[in-house]
Design an enzyme around this catalytic site. Structure first.
Site, PDB file in Angstrom:
ATOM      1  N   SER A  14       0.838  -1.200   0.000  1.00 44.35           N
ATOM      2  CA  SER A  14       0.000   0.000   0.000  1.00 44.35           C
ATOM      3  C   SER A  14       0.877   1.256   0.000  1.00 44.35           C
ATOM      4  CB  SER A  14      -0.954  -0.039   1.195  1.00 44.35           C
ATOM      5  OG  SER A  14      -0.232  -0.164   2.414  1.00 44.35           O
ATOM      6  N   ASP A 182       2.986  12.228   8.859  1.00 45.83           N
ATOM      7  CA  ASP A 182       1.595  12.549   9.159  1.00 45.83           C
ATOM      8  C   ASP A 182       0.984  11.602  10.190  1.00 45.83           C
ATOM      9  OD1 ASP A 182       1.570  10.246   7.690  1.00 45.83           O
ATOM     10  OD2 ASP A 182       0.457  11.071   5.986  1.00 45.83           O
ATOM     11  N   HIS A 185       2.737   7.748   7.498  1.00 45.80           N
ATOM     12  CA  HIS A 185       3.780   7.567   6.495  1.00 45.80           C
ATOM     13  C   HIS A 185       5.135   8.007   7.041  1.00 45.80           C
ATOM     14  CE1 HIS A 185      -0.059   7.968   4.246  1.00 45.80           C
ATOM     15  NE2 HIS A 185       0.418   6.840   3.720  1.00 45.80           N
TER      16      HIS A 185
END
Length: 251
Positions: A14, A182, A185
Site C-alpha cells: 500500500s 503525518d 507515512h
C-alpha cells in the site's frame, strides 16, 4: 525492457510502499545500494488492503512470465486494521479474513524468495481527522500491533521471512517525534529503520545466490581502458565497486 538482465526486487503493498522513494525513503536506500546489482521495482498502491491485493495478484505476478522476481517484499495490514464502517465499504478487513488473505498471497508467491513486513506503528496524536462521528479513532497503534502480530505469526507458520516493523520503530525513544510525516507515512528517519531491518534479513538469509548487497556481483565490473587514469599515468583504476559517501552505515 532494457538490458542486461538484472535480478528484480519487487516491492508490493500500500502507501508505505508507494511512497517509499520519497524523501530518502527505504526503497530509495535499497535502490542506491543495489544500483549496479538489482532493479528495485515498485508495485505500491495508496489505500490498498489485502482484499484489493488478492484481486490483482495474478496480474502483477503472472505465473507464466518469462522473467520472475528474485525477491518480493510484501506489506499490507495498516489499512486492513482501520475501524469498520457500518456500510461495509472502505479499507477495513476483519482480522481472520486478513490472515486468510495474507496466507493466500504468501502461498501464491512462495516459490519466490519473499519477505513480509508487519504493520508499522502510528502516532495517533499526529493523525488528522482520526475519529468518526462518535469520537472513535479510525486507526490506532493497538490495532496496528494486532494485525502486525497476526502477519508475523502466519509467516512463522509458513516459514516465511518477516520483519516486525511495529517493534523496530518503537525501539527508538523519540519515534513519535521523528519517524512520521503525518502519523502514518514514514520520514527519512523512519525509513532508515525499515531499510536496516530489510538489509539485516538479506544479509543473514541462507539464500543461494545471496541477495546481500555486499555479496552480489557488480554489473560491468571488468577493467577498462576508459576507467580513470592511475597516478602512474600508464594504467587505469577500476572504480566499479568504489564506495559512496555513507555506504558503511548499511553494513
Amino acid at each position: 525492457m532494457v538490458g542486461p538482465k538484472r535480478p528484480q526486487f519487487v516491492l508490493f503493498g500500500s502507501s508505505i510502499v508507494q511512497h517509499s522513494f520519497y524523501d530518502q525513503g527505504w526503497a530509495a536506500i535499497l535502490s542506491h545500494l543495489y544500483a549496479r546489482k538489482a532493479d528495485i521495482v515498485l508495485r505500491g498502491y495508496t489505500g490498498w488492503n489485502s482484499r484489493r491485493a488478492l484481486q490483482v495478484l495474478q496480474d502483477i505476478f503472472p505465473k507464466d512470465a518469462t522473467e520472475q522476481p528474485s525477491l518480493i517484499i510484501v506489506y499490507f495490514g495498516g489499512n486492513d486494521s482501520v475501524l469498520a464502517h457500518p456500510s461495509g465499504l472502505g479499507q477495513h478487513v476483519p482480522l481472520q479474513e486478513y490472515i486468510q488473505n495474507m496466507t493466500k498471497i504468501a502461498i501464491y508467491l512462495k516459490k519466490t524468495r519473499i519477505i513480509f513486513l508487519g504493520s508499522p506503528p502510528v502516532n495517533e496524536a499526529q493523525l488528522l481527522g482520526n475519529s468518526d462521528l462518535l469520537g472513535r479513532p479510525f486507526r490506532t497503534n493497538e490495532s496496528c500491533r494486532i494485525y502486525s502480530e497476526a502477519c508475523l505469526s502466519l509467516c512463522r507458520d509458513l516459514n516465511i521471512k518477516a520483519i516486525d516493523i511495529w517493534s523496530a520503530i518503537q525501539r527508538r525513544k523519540d519515534w513519535r517525534e521523528v519517524c512520521f510525516i503525518d502519523g502514518i507515512h514514514l520520514t527519512a528517519e523512519g525509513s532508515k529503520i525499515v531499510a536496516k531491518e530489510i538489509l539485516k534479513v538479506l544479509k543473514e538469509a541462507e539464500w543461494e545466490p545471496s541477495l546481500n548487497w555486499r555479496s552480489m556481483p557488480i554489473e560491468f565490473a571488468e577493467d577498462s581502458t576508459y576507467d580513470p587514469i592511475a597516478p602512474d599515468g600508464k594504467t587505469t583504476i577500476n572504480i566499479s565497486g568504489s564506495p559512496f559517501h555513507g555506504d558503511s552505515e548499511w553494513d
